[in-house]
Design an enzyme around this catalytic site. Sequence first.
Site, PDB file in Angstrom:
ATOM      1  NE  ARG A 255      -3.702   2.192   2.434  1.00  0.00           N
ATOM      2  CZ  ARG A 255      -4.009   2.925   3.489  1.00  0.00           C
ATOM      3  NH1 ARG A 255      -3.504   2.635   4.660  1.00  0.00           N
ATOM      4  NH2 ARG A 255      -4.846   3.922   3.385  1.00  0.00           N
TER       5      ARG A 255
ATOM      6  CG  HIS B 231       3.133   7.386   0.158  1.00  0.00           C
ATOM      7  ND1 HIS B 231       2.563   8.641   0.239  1.00  0.00           N
ATOM      8  CD2 HIS B 231       2.470   6.620   1.053  1.00  0.00           C
ATOM      9  CE1 HIS B 231       1.621   8.638   1.156  1.00  0.00           C
ATOM     10  NE2 HIS B 231       1.535   7.419   1.661  1.00  0.00           N
TER      11      HIS B 231
ATOM     12  CE  LYS C  37      -3.708  10.331   1.518  1.00  0.00           C
ATOM     13  NZ  LYS C  37      -2.731   9.251   1.328  1.00  0.00           N
TER      14      LYS C  37
ATOM     15  CG  ASN D 275      -0.473  10.704  -1.470  1.00  0.00           C
ATOM     16  OD1 ASN D 275      -0.544   9.995  -0.473  1.00  0.00           O
ATOM     17  ND2 ASN D 275       0.183  10.339  -2.559  1.00  0.00           N
ATOM     18  CB  THR D 276       4.265  13.068  -0.102  1.00  0.00           C
ATOM     19  OG1 THR D 276       3.860  14.226   0.628  1.00  0.00           O
ATOM     20  CG2 THR D 276       5.687  13.262  -0.598  1.00  0.00           C
TER      21      THR D 276
ATOM     22  CG  HIS E 254       2.182   5.784   8.172  1.00  0.00           C
ATOM     23  ND1 HIS E 254       0.939   6.024   7.639  1.00  0.00           N
ATOM     24  CD2 HIS E 254       2.469   6.862   8.944  1.00  0.00           C
ATOM     25  CE1 HIS E 254       0.497   7.184   8.085  1.00  0.00           C
ATOM     26  NE2 HIS E 254       1.404   7.706   8.876  1.00  0.00           N
ATOM     27  CG  PHE E 255       4.797   9.843   3.485  1.00  0.00           C
ATOM     28  CD1 PHE E 255       5.942   9.696   2.706  1.00  0.00           C
ATOM     29  CD2 PHE E 255       4.436  11.108   3.883  1.00  0.00           C
ATOM     30  CE1 PHE E 255       6.699  10.793   2.327  1.00  0.00           C
ATOM     31  CE2 PHE E 255       5.177  12.217   3.535  1.00  0.00           C
ATOM     32  CZ  PHE E 255       6.317  12.053   2.747  1.00  0.00           C
TER      33      PHE E 255
END
Length: 147
Positions: free
Chosen positions: A34, A39, A67, A70-71, A144-145
Amino acid sequence: MALQKTLSLLLLSLLTLLGLGLVQSSYGQPMYQRFQRQHVDHKVTGGNNSYCNRMMRTQGMTRHTCKQFNTFIHENIRTINNICRNRKTIPCKNSRMNCHAGVVRVTDCRNTGGSPPNNCQYQATASRRRVVIACDGNPLVPVHFDS
């Protein structure tokens, strides 16, 4: 009766090993996939507004809602995985101590309006900056970012 007792002991042993972290669960793998989907885009070095609009839509981040932010990281996954190998950990936003920092090329996509699924609009900011990612698993991989 003996078979049921043996199976019960085996199950208890497995649960104990999982609890101690001696048997790696599959938890990290779906989170790693994910993370990559949301990302990682190593094919470009930076994006513009149309890049953000397209990527947010094709990567599934505008299906139900737009969303907000986001990066996308523009490095190969090996480079990103190496951030997790940095021995120095830092606190994540959730206070866990499994975050690591590194400097990479990114495009930040910020929602400016529109409606899902195909009309979400984004503003892009491309830069080279410090990112913080949470890492889990054995070996450690990004899941996770954080920022």
